[in-house]
Design a protein around this motif. Structure first.
Motif, PDB file in Angstrom:
ATOM      1  N   LEU A  50       0.840  -1.200   0.000  1.00 14.94           N
ATOM      2  CA  LEU A  50       0.000   0.000   0.000  1.00 14.94           C
ATOM      3  C   LEU A  50       0.870   1.242   0.000  1.00 14.94           C
ATOM      4  O   LEU A  50       1.843   1.338   0.752  1.00 14.94           O
ATOM      5  CB  LEU A  50      -0.905   0.021   1.241  1.00 14.94           C
ATOM      6  CG  LEU A  50      -2.154  -0.844   1.233  1.00 14.94           C
ATOM      7  CD1 LEU A  50      -2.935  -0.624   2.517  1.00 14.94           C
ATOM      8  CD2 LEU A  50      -3.037  -0.541   0.036  1.00 14.94           C
ATOM      9  N   THR A  51       0.508   2.206  -0.823  1.00 17.88           N
ATOM     10  CA  THR A  51       1.238   3.475  -0.821  1.00 17.88           C
ATOM     11  C   THR A  51       0.787   4.324   0.357  1.00 17.88           C
ATOM     12  O   THR A  51      -0.229   4.028   1.006  1.00 17.88           O
ATOM     13  CB  THR A  51       0.980   4.247  -2.127  1.00 17.88           C
ATOM     14  OG1 THR A  51      -0.407   4.605  -2.178  1.00 17.88           O
ATOM     15  CG2 THR A  51       1.334   3.417  -3.343  1.00 17.88           C
ATOM     16  N   VAL A  52       1.516   5.383   0.634  1.00 19.63           N
ATOM     17  CA  VAL A  52       1.130   6.302   1.713  1.00 19.63           C
ATOM     18  C   VAL A  52      -0.243   6.897   1.424  1.00 19.63           C
ATOM     19  O   VAL A  52      -1.093   7.008   2.320  1.00 19.63           O
ATOM     20  CB  VAL A  52       2.178   7.432   1.852  1.00 19.63           C
ATOM     21  CG1 VAL A  52       1.701   8.478   2.854  1.00 19.63           C
ATOM     22  CG2 VAL A  52       3.515   6.863   2.286  1.00 19.63           C
ATOM     23  N   GLU A  53      -0.490   7.258   0.156  1.00 20.42           N
ATOM     24  CA  GLU A  53      -1.779   7.841  -0.218  1.00 20.42           C
ATOM     25  C   GLU A  53      -2.920   6.851   0.014  1.00 20.42           C
ATOM     26  O   GLU A  53      -3.977   7.221   0.532  1.00 20.42           O
ATOM     27  CB  GLU A  53      -1.772   8.276  -1.686  1.00 20.42           C
ATOM     28  CG  GLU A  53      -0.870   9.459  -1.998  1.00 20.42           C
ATOM     29  CD  GLU A  53       0.565   9.066  -2.230  1.00 20.42           C
ATOM     30  OE1 GLU A  53       1.397   9.951  -2.475  1.00 20.42           O
ATOM     31  OE2 GLU A  53       0.879   7.854  -2.147  1.00 20.42           O
ATOM     32  N   GLN A  54      -2.712   5.608  -0.372  1.00 22.27           N
ATOM     33  CA  GLN A  54      -3.743   4.590  -0.198  1.00 22.27           C
ATOM     34  C   GLN A  54      -4.024   4.334   1.286  1.00 22.27           C
ATOM     35  O   GLN A  54      -5.184   4.223   1.698  1.00 22.27           O
ATOM     36  CB  GLN A  54      -3.331   3.293  -0.896  1.00 22.27           C
ATOM     37  CG  GLN A  54      -3.348   3.382  -2.413  1.00 22.27           C
ATOM     38  CD  GLN A  54      -2.659   2.208  -3.080  1.00 22.27           C
ATOM     39  OE1 GLN A  54      -1.834   1.520  -2.465  1.00 22.27           O
ATOM     40  NE2 GLN A  54      -2.969   1.973  -4.341  1.00 22.27           N
ATOM     41  N   SER A  55      -2.965   4.256   2.089  1.00 27.43           N
ATOM     42  CA  SER A  55      -3.134   4.022   3.525  1.00 27.43           C
ATOM     43  C   SER A  55      -3.877   5.163   4.195  1.00 27.43           C
ATOM     44  O   SER A  55      -4.780   4.943   5.011  1.00 27.43           O
ATOM     45  CB  SER A  55      -1.769   3.824   4.201  1.00 27.43           C
ATOM     46  OG  SER A  55      -1.139   2.651   3.733  1.00 27.43           O
ATOM     47  N   CYS A  56      -3.517   6.397   3.847  1.00 27.31           N
ATOM     48  CA  CYS A  56      -4.180   7.563   4.441  1.00 27.31           C
ATOM     49  C   CYS A  56      -5.647   7.622   4.009  1.00 27.31           C
ATOM     50  O   CYS A  56      -6.518   8.040   4.784  1.00 27.31           O
ATOM     51  CB  CYS A  56      -3.465   8.847   4.043  1.00 27.31           C
ATOM     52  SG  CYS A  56      -1.847   9.044   4.818  1.00 27.31           S
ATOM     53  N   TYR A  57      -5.909   7.211   2.778  1.00 28.08           N
ATOM     54  CA  TYR A  57      -7.277   7.220   2.277  1.00 28.08           C
ATOM     55  C   TYR A  57      -8.143   6.207   3.020  1.00 28.08           C
ATOM     56  O   TYR A  57      -9.282   6.496   3.391  1.00 28.08           O
ATOM     57  CB  TYR A  57      -7.261   6.889   0.788  1.00 28.08           C
ATOM     58  CG  TYR A  57      -8.627   6.753   0.151  1.00 28.08           C
ATOM     59  CD1 TYR A  57      -9.405   7.872  -0.125  1.00 28.08           C
ATOM     60  CD2 TYR A  57      -9.149   5.498  -0.174  1.00 28.08           C
ATOM     61  CE1 TYR A  57     -10.665   7.748  -0.709  1.00 28.08           C
ATOM     62  CE2 TYR A  57     -10.395   5.363  -0.760  1.00 28.08           C
ATOM     63  CZ  TYR A  57     -11.145   6.497  -1.026  1.00 28.08           C
ATOM     64  OH  TYR A  57     -12.387   6.367  -1.592  1.00 28.08           O
ATOM     65  N   ILE A  58      -7.592   5.018   3.264  1.00 26.31           N
ATOM     66  CA  ILE A  58      -8.352   3.956   3.924  1.00 26.31           C
ATOM     67  C   ILE A  58      -8.516   4.243   5.411  1.00 26.31           C
ATOM     68  O   ILE A  58      -9.617   4.154   5.959  1.00 26.31           O
ATOM     69  CB  ILE A  58      -7.665   2.592   3.711  1.00 26.31           C
ATOM     70  CG1 ILE A  58      -7.778   2.172   2.238  1.00 26.31           C
ATOM     71  CG2 ILE A  58      -8.269   1.525   4.609  1.00 26.31           C
ATOM     72  CD1 ILE A  58      -6.926   0.969   1.873  1.00 26.31           C
ATOM     73  N   TYR A  59      -7.424   4.607   6.062  1.00 27.09           N
ATOM     74  CA  TYR A  59      -7.465   4.789   7.515  1.00 27.09           C
ATOM     75  C   TYR A  59      -7.699   6.265   7.852  1.00 27.09           C
ATOM     76  O   TYR A  59      -6.792   6.984   8.271  1.00 27.09           O
ATOM     77  CB  TYR A  59      -6.183   4.240   8.139  1.00 27.09           C
ATOM     78  CG  TYR A  59      -6.061   2.755   7.914  1.00 27.09           C
ATOM     79  CD1 TYR A  59      -6.860   1.859   8.619  1.00 27.09           C
ATOM     80  CD2 TYR A  59      -5.196   2.239   6.953  1.00 27.09           C
ATOM     81  CE1 TYR A  59      -6.790   0.498   8.393  1.00 27.09           C
ATOM     82  CE2 TYR A  59      -5.115   0.874   6.716  1.00 27.09           C
ATOM     83  CZ  TYR A  59      -5.919   0.009   7.437  1.00 27.09           C
ATOM     84  OH  TYR A  59      -5.859  -1.336   7.205  1.00 27.09           O
ATOM     85  N   CYS A  60      -8.954   6.669   7.653  1.00 24.40           N
ATOM     86  CA  CYS A  60      -9.331   8.082   7.808  1.00 24.40           C
ATOM     87  C   CYS A  60     -10.242   8.303   9.008  1.00 24.40           C
ATOM     88  O   CYS A  60     -10.802   9.391   9.172  1.00 24.40           O
ATOM     89  CB  CYS A  60     -10.039   8.562   6.546  1.00 24.40           C
ATOM     90  SG  CYS A  60     -11.521   7.590   6.150  1.00 24.40           S
ATOM     91  N   ALA A  61     -10.417   7.291   9.851  1.00 24.87           N
ATOM     92  CA  ALA A  61     -11.375   7.396  10.955  1.00 24.87           C
ATOM     93  C   ALA A  61     -11.027   8.519  11.922  1.00 24.87           C
ATOM     94  O   ALA A  61     -11.920   9.165  12.480  1.00 24.87           O
ATOM     95  CB  ALA A  61     -11.462   6.066  11.698  1.00 24.87           C
ATOM     96  N   ASP A  62      -9.729   8.760  12.127  1.00 28.35           N
ATOM     97  CA  ASP A  62      -9.329   9.825  13.054  1.00 28.35           C
ATOM     98  C   ASP A  62      -9.854  11.183  12.609  1.00 28.35           C
ATOM     99  O   ASP A  62     -10.244  12.010  13.438  1.00 28.35           O
ATOM    100  CB  ASP A  62      -7.801   9.882  13.183  1.00 28.35           C
ATOM    101  CG  ASP A  62      -7.250   8.735  14.017  1.00 28.35           C
ATOM    102  OD1 ASP A  62      -8.065   8.073  14.706  1.00 28.35           O
ATOM    103  OD2 ASP A  62      -6.040   8.487  13.955  1.00 28.35           O
ATOM    104  N   GLU A  63      -9.860  11.415  11.301  1.00 26.09           N
ATOM    105  CA  GLU A  63     -10.372  12.683  10.770  1.00 26.09           C
ATOM    106  C   GLU A  63     -11.860  12.814  11.041  1.00 26.09           C
ATOM    107  O   GLU A  63     -12.344  13.892  11.410  1.00 26.09           O
ATOM    108  CB  GLU A  63     -10.094  12.749   9.262  1.00 26.09           C
ATOM    109  CG  GLU A  63     -10.586  14.014   8.573  1.00 26.09           C
ATOM    110  CD  GLU A  63      -9.741  15.239   8.882  1.00 26.09           C
ATOM    111  OE1 GLU A  63     -10.066  16.329   8.393  1.00 26.09           O
ATOM    112  OE2 GLU A  63      -8.750  15.102   9.636  1.00 26.09           O
ATOM    113  N   PHE A  64     -12.599  11.733  10.890  1.00 22.90           N
ATOM    114  CA  PHE A  64     -14.037  11.769  11.149  1.00 22.90           C
ATOM    115  C   PHE A  64     -14.317  11.932  12.644  1.00 22.90           C
ATOM    116  O   PHE A  64     -15.222  12.671  13.036  1.00 22.90           O
ATOM    117  CB  PHE A  64     -14.696  10.490  10.613  1.00 22.90           C
ATOM    118  CG  PHE A  64     -14.917  10.507   9.133  1.00 22.90           C
ATOM    119  CD1 PHE A  64     -16.149  10.833   8.605  1.00 22.90           C
ATOM    120  CD2 PHE A  64     -13.879  10.228   8.249  1.00 22.90           C
ATOM    121  CE1 PHE A  64     -16.358  10.864   7.234  1.00 22.90           C
ATOM    122  CE2 PHE A  64     -14.076  10.256   6.875  1.00 22.90           C
ATOM    123  CZ  PHE A  64     -15.324  10.580   6.364  1.00 22.90           C
TER     124      PHE A  64
END
Length: 435
Positions: free
Chosen positions: A22-36
């Protein structure tokens, strides 16, 4: 009884590389729960969460809400109790068995007799994604709520009435708005103890370079809602939805796998083996093509697509696809994405860097610049699924695409769950779940 487990840490998976690709972009896109969590102001609540939370689902597909709930609770996800599910699709059943722990009750059909093995546990969250076929915009000739496939929706209402969960979310396609007033009337009459509203959510408004607009019905027990939220529940929900508006600095290409990835290479090889094999075509497709060409004043289109994209022809599976792409490219030129699964008058093409069109179970997205079709694993990534922690390898590309197309988008579910948790009076909820 805690029934959640961290898939990535299971002993069976020690030899499997999870996540290195997984790229950094893909990981950040998937693991976004903290932002929500941050946007909903839930950190101080969920960081101290220690109450067992029962979860039930019906017509659940991949059971996306269970993943989203685990992401939202973070290191408190061991509080989740997986009580019950039902799913009739064989591939989805297999996915559930492989990627989730066994619930206390599991059924292949929502209409199977309930054994209520979990009756000693209170249901905190109930989720359902009942069949969309009667309401889909692709099926305008249905009798809507009178269809056989609409029956699971009525069963979900019966189950909510019986289970009396603290909160629930029901998801369906935007075509469901054709019957939303009737269904809301039924819900208000059958479930008077709940505050109920509905919203239309699209992940493209929540930081995603993909689009998928869906209707979500939100239900919360009135006795468990904060006073300021219960006064005008509809406004409370609408205001919170606006809190999740966020731009994206991602392009949809950032979510693609490299062309050298084994999954991509295998998908391309499989398509080339099947290319242009004679098969049964939909009746009258040539007549429809001629009519479309006449209406759009397109002439002498044959060979246009082949000249613009010579490397893609050997990945097409039928003459119908090729002829339709000839006509479309003759009319407007080069494109970015084409959904070749639809007939010519429904074939959606993207000519600029717009969001990826809505992923559906049978979609086939031709990526022009990449010289290939979108693969099922990439569709899961675009849906926000934690592909580095789930077992997807045993499934075919077509099966993964269908699972993604039938699933709920993680970001939209995160938004709905945040709304629910923000509406709860935490003390009253803890007391209710402990009864």
């Amino acid at each position: 009884m805690v029934v959640w487990r961290d898939i990535s840490s299971s002993e069976d998976d020690e030899d499997e590389p999870l996540g290195e690709w997984l790229t950094v972009e893909q990981s950040c896109y998937i693991y976004c729960a903290d932002e929500f969590r941050r946007k909903a102001g839930l950190n101080h609540i969920l960081d101290k969460w220690n109450t067992p939370l029962g979860y039930c689902s019906d017509c659940s597909g991949m059971d996306t809400p269970l993943y989203a709930l685990g992401m939202l609770l973070g290191d408190k996800k061991d509080c989740i109790q997986y009580l019950s599910n039902s799913e009739c699709n064989p591939a989805a059943q297999r996915f559930l068995r492989m990627n989730h722990p066994a619930p206390l009750q599991s059924k292949s059909d929502i209409f199977q007799k309930d054994t209520w093995q979990f009756r000693q546990s209170k249901v905190g969250i109930y989720a359902a994604g009942f069949p969309c076929t009667p309401f889909s915009s692709l099926h305008f000739d249905t009798s809507l709520l009178g269809e056989e496939q609409a029956k699971p929706m009525w069963e979900t209402i019966r189950r909510i009435k019986s289970l009396r969960p603290a909160a629930g979310l029901l998801e369906n396609v935007t075509g469901f708005k054709r019957v939303i007033n009737i269904v809301m009337d039924v819900l208000h009459k059958q479930l008077p103890e709940y505050k109920i509203t509905w919203v239309e959510l699209d992940q493209k408004n929540m930081g995603s370079p993909t689009t998928r607009s869906r209707v979500y019905i939100i239900l919360v027990l009135e006795e468990l809602i904060l006073r300021h939220a219960v006064i005008n529940f509809e406004k409370f929900v609408a205001d919170m939805v606006s809190d999740f508006d966020m731009p994206t600095d991602l392009h949809w290409r950032d979510l693609l796998l490299p062309k050298a990835h084994p999954v991509v290479k295998k998908t391309m090889e499989d398509r080339m083996r099947k290319t242009m094999k004679p098969g049964k075509q939909s009746a009258g497709w040539m007549k429809k093509h001629r009519e479309w060409a006449r209406n759009h004043k397109v002439t002498r289109a044959s060979g246009t697509f082949s000249k613009l994209y010579p490397g893609l022809v050997n990945q097409l599976s039928s003459r119908r696809e090729l002829k339709a792409l000839d006509l479309h490219t003759r009319r407007k030129g080069r494109f970015q994405i084409a959904n070749t699964s639809q007939s010519i008058h429904r074939m959606s093409l993207t000519y600029c860097d717009a969001p990826v069109p809505c992923l559906t179970p049978n979609c086939t997205f031709l990526l022009a610049k990449e010289g290939r079709f979108l693969c099922g694993l990439e569709a899961l990534i675009m849906m926000g699924m934690p592909v580095d922690q789930i077992k997807w390898e045993p499934f075919s590309d077509r099966a993964l695409m269908k699972l993604a197309g039938n699933g709920m988008h993680v970001r939209c579910v995160l938004a709905v769950l945040c709304i629910i948790f923000r509406a709860f009076n935490r003390q009253k909820l803890a007391e209710y779940l402990a009864r």
